[in-house]
Every structure is written in C-alpha cells, then in structure tokens.
Design a protein around this motif. Structure first.
Motif, mmCIF file in Angstrom:
data_model
loop_
_atom_site.group_PDB
_atom_site.id
_atom_site.type_symbol
_atom_site.label_atom_id
_atom_site.label_comp_id
_atom_site.label_asym_id
_atom_site.label_seq_id
_atom_site.Cartn_x
_atom_site.Cartn_y
_atom_site.Cartn_z
ATOM 1 N N SER A 15 0.813 -1.218 0.000
ATOM 2 C CA SER A 15 0.000 0.000 0.000
ATOM 3 C C SER A 15 0.847 1.269 0.000
ATOM 4 N N ARG A 16 2.146 1.142 -0.157
ATOM 5 C CA ARG A 16 3.011 2.313 -0.161
ATOM 6 C C ARG A 16 2.678 3.193 -1.355
ATOM 7 N N GLY A 17 2.364 4.433 -1.079
ATOM 8 C CA GLY A 17 2.046 5.386 -2.122
ATOM 9 C C GLY A 17 0.599 5.346 -2.566
ATOM 10 N N VAL A 18 -0.213 4.464 -1.990
ATOM 11 C CA VAL A 18 -1.620 4.357 -2.355
ATOM 12 C C VAL A 18 -2.450 5.015 -1.261
ATOM 13 N N LYS A 19 -3.292 5.965 -1.664
ATOM 14 C CA LYS A 19 -4.103 6.674 -0.674
ATOM 15 C C LYS A 19 -5.296 5.851 -0.226
ATOM 16 N N ASN A 20 -5.853 5.049 -1.114
ATOM 17 C CA ASN A 20 -7.033 4.262 -0.790
ATOM 18 C C ASN A 20 -6.814 2.812 -1.214
ATOM 19 N N PRO A 21 -6.235 1.974 -0.342
ATOM 20 C CA PRO A 21 -5.932 0.595 -0.729
ATOM 21 C C PRO A 21 -7.187 -0.241 -1.002
ATOM 22 N N GLN A 22 -8.316 0.081 -0.354
ATOM 23 C CA GLN A 22 -9.540 -0.676 -0.593
ATOM 24 C C GLN A 22 -10.020 -0.484 -2.029
ATOM 25 N N ALA A 23 -9.891 0.740 -2.542
ATOM 26 C CA ALA A 23 -10.298 1.011 -3.916
ATOM 27 C C ALA A 23 -9.425 0.230 -4.895
ATOM 28 N N VAL A 24 -8.161 0.101 -4.597
ATOM 29 C CA VAL A 24 -7.258 -0.659 -5.465
ATOM 30 C C VAL A 24 -7.669 -2.129 -5.480
ATOM 31 N N GLU A 25 -8.012 -2.672 -4.320
ATOM 32 C CA GLU A 25 -8.447 -4.063 -4.246
ATOM 33 C C GLU A 25 -9.733 -4.276 -5.033
ATOM 34 N N ARG A 26 -10.695 -3.354 -4.882
ATOM 35 C CA ARG A 26 -11.945 -3.459 -5.628
ATOM 36 C C ARG A 26 -11.679 -3.436 -7.132
ATOM 37 N N ASN A 27 -10.767 -2.558 -7.547
ATOM 38 C CA ASN A 27 -10.426 -2.447 -8.958
ATOM 39 C C ASN A 27 -9.834 -3.760 -9.481
ATOM 40 N N LYS A 28 -8.951 -4.371 -8.705
ATOM 41 C CA LYS A 28 -8.353 -5.650 -9.105
ATOM 42 C C LYS A 28 -9.423 -6.724 -9.237
ATOM 43 N N LYS A 29 -10.353 -6.770 -8.270
ATOM 44 C CA LYS A 29 -11.409 -7.783 -8.311
ATOM 45 C C LYS A 29 -12.315 -7.572 -9.517
ATOM 46 N N ASN A 30 -12.638 -6.312 -9.807
ATOM 47 C CA ASN A 30 -13.479 -6.023 -10.964
ATOM 48 C C ASN A 30 -12.814 -6.455 -12.261
ATOM 49 N N LYS A 31 -11.534 -6.177 -12.404
ATOM 50 C CA LYS A 31 -10.805 -6.579 -13.602
ATOM 51 C C LYS A 31 -10.781 -8.093 -13.745
ATOM 52 N N GLU A 32 -10.599 -8.796 -12.624
ATOM 53 C CA GLU A 32 -10.560 -10.254 -12.653
ATOM 54 C C GLU A 32 -11.921 -10.816 -13.063
ATOM 55 N N MET A 33 -13.004 -10.217 -12.558
ATOM 56 C CA MET A 33 -14.346 -10.663 -12.928
ATOM 57 C C MET A 33 -14.602 -10.427 -14.418
ATOM 58 N N GLU A 34 -14.134 -9.294 -14.937
ATOM 59 C CA GLU A 34 -14.298 -9.010 -16.363
ATOM 60 C C GLU A 34 -13.552 -10.028 -17.222
ATOM 61 N N LYS A 35 -12.373 -10.414 -16.788
ATOM 62 C CA LYS A 35 -11.602 -11.417 -17.522
ATOM 63 C C LYS A 35 -12.341 -12.747 -17.562
ATOM 64 N N GLN A 36 -12.928 -13.126 -16.428
ATOM 65 C CA GLN A 36 -13.658 -14.387 -16.374
ATOM 66 C C GLN A 36 -14.897 -14.351 -17.263
ATOM 67 N N GLU A 37 -15.566 -13.212 -17.338
ATOM 68 C CA GLU A 37 -16.743 -13.089 -18.182
ATOM 69 C C GLU A 37 -16.377 -13.160 -19.665
ATOM 70 N N MET A 38 -15.207 -12.692 -20.022
ATOM 71 C CA MET A 38 -14.778 -12.674 -21.423
ATOM 72 C C MET A 38 -14.339 -14.055 -21.909
ATOM 73 N N ARG A 39 -14.010 -14.960 -21.000
ATOM 74 C CA ARG A 39 -13.565 -16.298 -21.394
ATOM 75 C C ARG A 39 -14.760 -17.087 -21.922
ATOM 76 N N PRO A 40 -14.560 -17.801 -23.007
ATOM 77 C CA PRO A 40 -15.664 -18.626 -23.522
ATOM 78 C C PRO A 40 -15.903 -19.830 -22.613
ATOM 79 N N SER A 41 -17.169 -20.215 -22.515
ATOM 80 C CA SER A 41 -17.478 -21.384 -21.693
ATOM 81 C C SER A 41 -17.045 -22.641 -22.448
ATOM 82 N N PRO A 42 -16.709 -23.701 -21.738
ATOM 83 C CA PRO A 42 -16.254 -24.933 -22.396
ATOM 84 C C PRO A 42 -17.389 -25.548 -23.218
ATOM 85 N N PRO A 43 -17.051 -26.164 -24.361
ATOM 86 C CA PRO A 43 -18.086 -26.755 -25.213
ATOM 87 C C PRO A 43 -18.807 -27.892 -24.499
#
Length: 80
Positions: free
Chosen positions: A41-69
């Motif tokens: 968290s060095r240099g980060v003013k709001n570490p919770q917002a950074v965590e939320r951002n990481k989780k959102n990006k990860e969820m978007e990646k999972q949604e973009m993956r095609p489901s198995p046939p």
C-alpha cells in the motif's frame, strides 16, 4: 553506562526472558504480514479502492472467457 550482562557485574534480573518458539514464530509472522501490507500500500491513498479495482478486472476477464463446449453454460442447443 550500565552493565547488561551478569558476568560483567550487572544483575541477571535485568534481562527479559526470551519467548518460546511458538510465541516468537507468531510474532514474526504478524510482523511480516504487517510489513507486506505496508509495502503493497506504499504510495496508495485508498488501498480498498485498489483491491476493488483488481477484483473487478478479474471478474471481467472471467466473463470474457468462452465457456467450455458442451458445458452447462445454457448457450448451446438442446439435443432431444
């Protein structure tokens, strides 16, 4: 300057007893975890917002993956 060792003339009661291994290990673990949090968290003013951002990006990646046939995705045709 005070004497800290009993063999040099100081009293042996001045020394604090060292904690047992389990206590020492837990103290070291807590300290390491705290240091890790501070480092991330060095240099980060709001570490919770950074965590939320990481989780959102990860969820978007999972949604973009095609489901198995043939999987239970519900997007395929029914055979019947």
């Amino acid at each position: 300057m005070g004497m800290c060792l009993p063999c040099l003339g100081g009293s042996g009661n001045d020394l604090s007893p060292t904690p047992d291994r389990e206590t020492r290990r837990s103290q070291l673990t807590e300290t390491a975890e705290q240091r890790q949090k501070e480092t991330t968290s060095r240099g980060v003013k709001n570490p919770q917002a950074v965590e939320r951002n990481k989780k959102n990006k990860e969820m978007e990646k999972q949604e973009m993956r095609p489901s198995p046939p043939g999987g239970g995705g519900g997007g395929g045709l029914k055979v019947g």
